[in-house]
Design a protein around this motif. Sequence first.
Motif, PDB file in Angstrom:
ATOM      1  N   TYR A  37       0.894  -1.140   0.029  1.00 18.73           N
ATOM      2  CA  TYR A  37      -0.074  -0.086   0.007  1.00 18.73           C
ATOM      3  C   TYR A  37       0.956   1.389   0.121  1.00 18.73           C
ATOM      4  CZ  TYR A  37      -3.971  -2.898   1.081  1.00 18.73           C
ATOM      5  OH  TYR A  37      -5.189  -3.775   1.292  1.00 18.73           O
ATOM      6  N   GLN A  39       0.908   5.642   0.932  1.00 15.32           N
ATOM      7  CA  GLN A  39       0.252   6.892   1.287  1.00 15.32           C
ATOM      8  C   GLN A  39       1.091   7.958   0.974  1.00 15.32           C
ATOM      9  OE1 GLN A  39      -0.880   6.811   5.504  1.00 15.32           O
ATOM     10  NE2 GLN A  39      -2.634   8.344   5.072  1.00 15.32           N
ATOM     11  N   LYS A  43      -3.348  12.568   1.617  1.00 24.31           N
ATOM     12  CA  LYS A  43      -4.125  11.509   0.854  1.00 24.31           C
ATOM     13  C   LYS A  43      -4.162  10.308   1.733  1.00 24.31           C
ATOM     14  CE  LYS A  43      -3.141  12.913  -3.915  1.00 24.31           C
ATOM     15  NZ  LYS A  43      -2.760  12.355  -5.406  1.00 24.31           N
ATOM     16  N   GLU A  44      -5.329   9.558   1.426  1.00 26.67           N
ATOM     17  CA  GLU A  44      -5.647   8.259   2.027  1.00 26.67           C
ATOM     18  C   GLU A  44      -4.710   7.260   1.615  1.00 26.67           C
ATOM     19  OE1 GLU A  44     -10.349   8.886   3.175  1.00 26.67           O
ATOM     20  OE2 GLU A  44      -9.703   7.082   1.881  1.00 26.67           O
ATOM     21  N   ARG A  45      -4.425   6.298   2.432  1.00 22.01           N
ATOM     22  CA  ARG A  45      -3.692   5.104   2.176  1.00 22.01           C
ATOM     23  C   ARG A  45      -4.492   4.194   1.109  1.00 22.01           C
ATOM     24  NH1 ARG A  45      -0.751   1.556   6.608  1.00 22.01           N
ATOM     25  NH2 ARG A  45      -0.126   3.839   7.452  1.00 22.01           N
ATOM     26  N   GLU A  46      -3.614   3.886   0.029  1.00 23.15           N
ATOM     27  CA  GLU A  46      -4.157   3.064  -1.113  1.00 23.15           C
ATOM     28  C   GLU A  46      -3.618   1.746  -1.372  1.00 23.15           C
ATOM     29  OE1 GLU A  46      -4.303   5.473  -4.691  1.00 23.15           O
ATOM     30  OE2 GLU A  46      -2.015   5.679  -4.752  1.00 23.15           O
ATOM     31  N   ALA A  60      -3.421  -1.804  -8.732  1.00 16.18           N
ATOM     32  CA  ALA A  60      -4.096  -0.414  -8.874  1.00 16.18           C
ATOM     33  C   ALA A  60      -3.962  -0.162 -10.307  1.00 16.18           C
ATOM     34  CB  ALA A  60      -3.594   0.519  -7.866  1.00 16.18           C
TER      35      ALA A  60
END
Length: 121
Positions: A37, A39, A43-46, A60
Amino acid sequence: QVQLVESGGGLVQPGGSLRLSCVVSGRILSINTMGWYRQAPGKERELVAVISSGGRTNYAESVKGRFTISRDNAKNTVYLQMNSLEPEDTAVYYCNLNLRGAYTEPWTTYWGQGTQVTVSS
């Protein structure tokens, strides 16, 4: 006790490559999914990429064709090969694992401490 140790982050120019590694140690019976993941500031963790115990991968959309996730079960290690890096890839990258230490224990998710990847000229 389970420990995750990440390495491989750093500063790279656009178009360059980096390879992240995450080694897990401790009380381990079996590891299910392993993933990465990230971050970025503000921003949010993705999710970046994930690989199942059977080797099935998912990415992703933003990294498809540029990043490759792999795992070495004998070494309890997951890798992320990152090619054609872009400034938008700048973030702290976190290793994520789902494992259990014994048959009597539940599956548990663990996170690494994070490694900084900066893509800049």
